[in-house]
Write an enzyme that holds these catalytic residues in place. Structure first.
Site, mmCIF file in Angstrom:
data_model
loop_
_atom_site.group_PDB
_atom_site.id
_atom_site.type_symbol
_atom_site.label_atom_id
_atom_site.label_comp_id
_atom_site.label_asym_id
_atom_site.label_seq_id
_atom_site.Cartn_x
_atom_site.Cartn_y
_atom_site.Cartn_z
ATOM 1 N N HIS A 117 44.099 40.350 38.776
ATOM 2 C CA HIS A 117 42.880 39.990 39.514
ATOM 3 C C HIS A 117 42.310 38.668 38.993
ATOM 4 O O HIS A 117 41.952 37.791 39.784
ATOM 5 C CB HIS A 117 41.840 41.113 39.380
ATOM 6 C CG HIS A 117 40.485 40.723 39.889
ATOM 7 N ND1 HIS A 117 40.103 40.888 41.208
ATOM 8 C CD2 HIS A 117 39.417 40.166 39.252
ATOM 9 C CE1 HIS A 117 38.866 40.442 41.353
ATOM 10 N NE2 HIS A 117 38.427 40.006 40.188
ATOM 11 N N GLU A 118 42.229 38.531 37.670
ATOM 12 C CA GLU A 118 41.710 37.280 37.101
ATOM 13 C C GLU A 118 42.617 36.109 37.437
ATOM 14 O O GLU A 118 42.147 35.000 37.719
ATOM 15 C CB GLU A 118 41.557 37.426 35.582
ATOM 16 C CG GLU A 118 40.581 38.504 35.153
ATOM 17 C CD GLU A 118 39.174 38.262 35.673
ATOM 18 O OE1 GLU A 118 38.798 37.087 35.864
ATOM 19 O OE2 GLU A 118 38.452 39.247 35.918
ATOM 20 N N HIS B 18 41.902 34.634 40.821
ATOM 21 C CA HIS B 18 40.850 33.614 40.890
ATOM 22 C C HIS B 18 41.418 32.230 40.619
ATOM 23 O O HIS B 18 41.045 31.246 41.263
ATOM 24 C CB HIS B 18 39.753 33.927 39.872
ATOM 25 C CG HIS B 18 38.871 35.074 40.257
ATOM 26 N ND1 HIS B 18 38.208 35.122 41.456
ATOM 27 C CD2 HIS B 18 38.544 36.219 39.587
ATOM 28 C CE1 HIS B 18 37.502 36.241 41.525
ATOM 29 N NE2 HIS B 18 37.692 36.921 40.412
ATOM 30 N N GLU C 182 36.091 37.607 45.282
ATOM 31 C CA GLU C 182 36.534 38.834 44.614
ATOM 32 C C GLU C 182 37.537 39.583 45.478
ATOM 33 O O GLU C 182 38.536 40.114 44.965
ATOM 34 C CB GLU C 182 35.333 39.724 44.292
ATOM 35 C CG GLU C 182 34.389 39.159 43.250
ATOM 36 C CD GLU C 182 35.058 38.902 41.912
ATOM 37 O OE1 GLU C 182 35.939 39.686 41.517
ATOM 38 O OE2 GLU C 182 34.717 37.893 41.263
ATOM 39 N N ASP D 11 41.351 40.411 44.474
ATOM 40 C CA ASP D 11 41.878 41.776 44.568
ATOM 41 C C ASP D 11 43.166 41.807 45.384
ATOM 42 O O ASP D 11 44.132 42.506 45.039
ATOM 43 C CB ASP D 11 40.842 42.701 45.202
ATOM 44 C CG ASP D 11 39.763 43.137 44.223
ATOM 45 O OD1 ASP D 11 39.919 42.896 43.010
ATOM 46 O OD2 ASP D 11 38.762 43.723 44.675
#
Length: 422
Positions: free
Chosen positions: A277-278, A281, A355, A359
């Site tokens: 997930h990070e 970004h 976000e 995801d």
């Protein structure tokens, strides 16, 4: 008082009333749903944990019922109450050069405001966090952290203030453009220095140990083409039981940091999903987009300050009869947040969209089930409410509400069954 005074008072009191109304909505919504776990979480979170999260949320909101009126009172006291004007007159008796009187004024307002808000910080840490089992800091460590934060802010902030005030006095009508360049350079320098020089002042960072988890995460980084300065474990448990993970730095100084509490609570495949997930970004350029947005907002704010600094009604409307560069800067820093509150839903909406995109990236790389499992454990361990009020969430939450986020990821499982079973 002039017309701007009335606009300012209405904005401050209106913002306070709005936030109190949102907090009351949130409290009623959470309390009304505290006796039943939402169906999407019923097989993962038991009723006792759900009730604990509700009680934790309500306890934190009770602090806000005090914090919001206090913040409004402090703001009005500094401005229309004459606080800034009085402090400026007192400093004038010291015979300082205008530049250093301005620096002293700004630092004085910041330090006094921090001291006035300190009781609330103590209440949150040693009251709320302590009661719900999250606080692990001691009064001595709290005091040490506070002193270190203050000294660091003075060490880094004073040269910045000196430079901005000097530009305001010497660089002419376009000073705000040069100040923006200084601010962006300062921001990038601090971001670069944070992993190696600033963060270690407060926490210990150990390389992630060799083993199955490290190998799994290195494989993920290789698949995503991500290079960093390493993966580290931070001793977050020294201060709090809350868990988290984050990227820090940029360029070759990028680091991946896991709280030790996070690693203790998640399985290896769940940690991998959180890291994915990070990475989402980074791969979706959210960090760059946030930086560009912050730069644009800073440029707009400084341009507005450049215009307001030449308007007598701005000073008089905020309780100051004279004019100076330092007064313009401090009044702007005090007043701007009252007006920017109303833009919060727009910024939160942008953050939520990012976000969801992160995801989706994680679901593609590791599978949505693993991320769902990890997120639910984090919700449980951090006592995050599963039933936030939608209006409150729109103003205050940069991440999607738990039910919405889990539903989105669950839809990815249904749309990509082959990936999830592989």
């Amino acid at each position: 008082m002039n017309a701007f005074s009335y606009v300012f008072v209405a904005t401050v009191l209106g913002g306070m009333a709005l936030q109190l109304w949102l907090a009351r909505r949130h409290a009623r919504h959470v309390a009304a749903h505290s006796d039943r776990v939402p169906p999407a979480f019923a097989d993962r979170i038991d009723l006792d944990d759900h009730r604990r999260a509700a009680h934790y949320t309500l306890a934190r909101l009770r602090v806000e019922y005090v914090a919001l009126p206090l913040a409004a009172l402090i703001l009005l006291g500094w401005t229309l109450g004459g606080g800034v004007a009085t402090l400026d007159r007192l400093l004038a008796t010291l015979g300082l050069a205008p530049l250093w009187q301005g620096v002293a004024l700004l630092l004085g307002v910041l330090l006094i405001s921090g001291a006035l808000e300190l009781p609330l910080a103590l209440w949150r840490t040693f009251g709320i966090e302590q009661r719900f089992g999250f606080n692990r800091t001691t009064p001595r460590r709290f005091a040490t952290d506070l002193l270190l934060h203050t000294l660091l802010a003075l060490l880094l902030g004073t040269p910045l203030l000196v430079m901005v005030l000097w530009l305001m006095a010497q660089a002419g009508a376009w000073w705000w453009l040069y100040a923006w360049a200084v601010w962006m350079s300062f921001t990038l320098a601090v971001t670069w220095a944070y992993p190696n020089w600033i963060a270690p002042l407060f926490n210990r960072f150990q390389p992630l140990p060799d083993g199955a988890l490290r190998q799994r995460l290195e494989d993920l980084l290789a698949r995503c083409g991500f290079r960093s300065d390493g993966m580290f474990v931070m001793d977050g448990s020294r201060r709090s039981a809350h868990g988290n993970a984050y990227f820090t730095g940029f360029g070759r100084s990028k680091r991946i940091v896991f709280f030790d509490t996070l690693l203790q609570g998640l399985a290896d495949e769940e940690v991998e999903a959180v890291l994915a997930h990070e990475l989402g970004h980074f791969k979706r350029r959210h960090i760059l987009k946030h930086l560009l947005l912050a730069a644009a907002l800073a440029l707009g704010a400084l341009a507005l300050l450049g215009w307001l600094a030449t308007r007598d009604w701005f000073f008089q409307g905020l309780g100051v009869s004279g004019r100076s560069d330092a007064l313009a800067l401090v009044l702007f820093l005090l007043a701007a947040p009252a007006f920017s509150l109303f833009a919060a839903p727009l910024l939160a909406q942008l953050s939520r969209r990012h976000e969801f995109e992160a995801d989706d990236f994680a679901a593609e790389q590791t599978g949505a089930r693993q991320l769902i499992s990890g997120l639910v454990k984090m919700y449980r361990d951090n006592a995050s409410t599963l039933t936030p009020d939608p209006w409150y969430s729109a103003f205050h939450h940069s991440h999607p509400p738990a039910p919405v986020r889990i539903a989105h990821l669950s839809s990815r499982i249904r749309s990509q069954p082959a990936l999830q079973e592989s």
